[in-house]
Motif scaffolding. Sequence first.
Motif, mmCIF file in Angstrom:
data_model
loop_
_atom_site.group_PDB
_atom_site.id
_atom_site.type_symbol
_atom_site.label_atom_id
_atom_site.label_comp_id
_atom_site.label_asym_id
_atom_site.label_seq_id
_atom_site.Cartn_x
_atom_site.Cartn_y
_atom_site.Cartn_z
ATOM 1 N N PHE A 219 -8.005 66.397 -11.113
ATOM 2 C CA PHE A 219 -7.186 67.150 -12.381
ATOM 3 C C PHE A 219 -5.727 65.841 -11.920
ATOM 4 N N GLY A 220 -6.082 65.554 -10.865
ATOM 5 C CA GLY A 220 -5.307 64.107 -10.708
ATOM 6 C C GLY A 220 -4.076 64.608 -9.771
ATOM 7 N N HIS A 221 -2.949 64.389 -8.991
ATOM 8 C CA HIS A 221 -2.091 65.594 -8.858
ATOM 9 C C HIS A 221 -0.332 63.841 -9.369
ATOM 10 N N LEU A 236 -9.972 62.572 -11.492
ATOM 11 C CA LEU A 236 -11.655 61.534 -11.928
ATOM 12 C C LEU A 236 -11.293 62.042 -13.700
ATOM 13 N N PHE A 237 -11.102 63.093 -13.905
ATOM 14 C CA PHE A 237 -10.951 63.356 -15.503
ATOM 15 C C PHE A 237 -10.308 62.448 -16.480
ATOM 16 N N GLN A 238 -9.112 61.544 -15.793
ATOM 17 C CA GLN A 238 -8.665 60.454 -16.055
ATOM 18 C C GLN A 238 -9.126 59.044 -16.607
ATOM 19 N N THR A 276 3.842 69.858 -15.397
ATOM 20 C CA THR A 276 4.239 70.311 -16.438
ATOM 21 C C THR A 276 3.462 69.538 -17.365
ATOM 22 N N GLN A 277 2.890 68.664 -17.898
ATOM 23 C CA GLN A 277 2.494 68.218 -18.569
ATOM 24 C C GLN A 277 1.668 67.583 -18.818
ATOM 25 N N SER A 278 0.529 67.782 -19.634
ATOM 26 C CA SER A 278 -1.226 67.735 -20.065
ATOM 27 C C SER A 278 -1.496 66.776 -20.859
ATOM 28 N N ILE A 279 -2.347 65.991 -20.296
ATOM 29 C CA ILE A 279 -2.854 64.774 -20.493
ATOM 30 C C ILE A 279 -4.562 64.839 -21.424
ATOM 31 N N ALA A 280 -3.790 63.655 -22.525
ATOM 32 C CA ALA A 280 -5.182 64.302 -23.396
ATOM 33 C C ALA A 280 -6.581 63.349 -22.453
ATOM 34 N N VAL A 281 -7.593 64.171 -22.760
ATOM 35 C CA VAL A 281 -8.679 63.047 -22.197
ATOM 36 C C VAL A 281 -9.971 63.332 -23.454
#
Length: 473
Positions: A219-221, A236-238, A276-281
């Motif tokens: 998910f990243g950091h 890896l999702f991004q 605190t923010q979600s990122i669309a994938v």
Amino acid sequence: MSPANKPAESTGPRLLVVDDDADLLRLLSLRLTAAGYQVTTVTSAESALTQLEIEHPQLVLSDVRLPGRDGLQLFDEIRKRHPALPVILLTAHGTIPDAVEATARGVFTYLTKPYDARELLDKIAQALALGAPAPTAGKSGDESWRSEIVSRSNRMAELLAEARMVAKSDASVLLRGDSGAGKELLARAIHRASARADKPFVAVNCGAIPEALLESELFGHVKGAFTDAVANHKGLFQQADGGTLLLDEIGDMPPALQVKLLRVLQERAVRPVGSTQSIAVDVRIISATHRDLDAAMEAGQFREDLYYRLNVVTLSLPPLSARREDIPLLANHFLHRLSSKYGKRLSGFAPEALKALTTAPWPGNVRQLFNVVEQVCALSSSPLIPLALVQRALRSPSVEVQTYAEAKQRFEREYLVGLLKLTDGNVADAARLADRNRTEFYRLLQKHMLTPGHFKAEAPSGGSDAVADERRG
């Protein structure tokens, strides 16, 4: 007589027969056609090589004595252009020594004239059983999506047909199969056959990454999420956005991460560690496992809701022992691929060696076969791999053949990971245990791209954001 005469009565395997004796050529053609083969006849080596570019036979039957280029020179040229194509030579008694030498170079077998018709048909059947299938003329572009999967078996053909149909949709796919059966290759083939083929394909082994590191990898950091998080990191999702993500060994994913993965699949968005923010994938998920997930669900080790989210379509890869007709093809494919690595000119396997490979149990599947072929390739001192060398490799543990430098590199990384796990990412303690100063130890960590903060123990409760807050405080 025309240069290439092609009786079309049969629909069986195609044979190319080469002989300058018109009467013998006609007799051979009649007998082979009656036995169910498609037969193309030519009268010279030059005509044979031209015909090989027009059509793709599954076997070449040639006289040794030919005008111009002889049958042995023809075999040498065939081996260069089509290394897996089996060749049988017909020879008079005076050329037997040449034919014997040719078998040492990779000719499947030779028969003396006058030949026995039954023996000829038996040898042809054996060569076809152990040899390579003919490529389908005009369809190579259609098959490019599965170019890495070497197979001629009916079971694999059925599986690949299903895979190609599945690839047209965006449905999540669960690949089941034993370790070493080729699940990642199938996942790559599905990606190449899909509308996402020009986007990234990203693979991660969920069982090979420490739990404390896996969440950040997926998910990243963000910068400052934990000690040593000195910059934002795309997960890896991004990285797979728009393409395909393979979650290999999904059955080994820790339960806490299963919950977070389910949320990502439901929301089609990721929240990096510390953010605190979600990122669309937009990612197509293919997962793979050798474990029995039904048993894992019953044991409470795998979430049922995640299972049904991942298992929209299931494809099961057969073990290598269930597709034995693929073994000679795979063995020759690996041999020719590895011969350049070891700087050797290897022509193939002796018939007895190929038979030993075909009848071996192969508990480690295709990966084990590759390792065995690499062992014999590294140790062979002759162009044709002998039976004794194959038997030796089959008796020994099928370990991956590595150079000393590669083995040292792998050990060094695994050693460092073990120290960081033991010390919860404390570099001073890890360096002390390794009997190295901190500067040198940091250089080793940078060399292997290891981040100590990923190995720090998390708090017993609270989500990743709470842990990040605690670390920042």
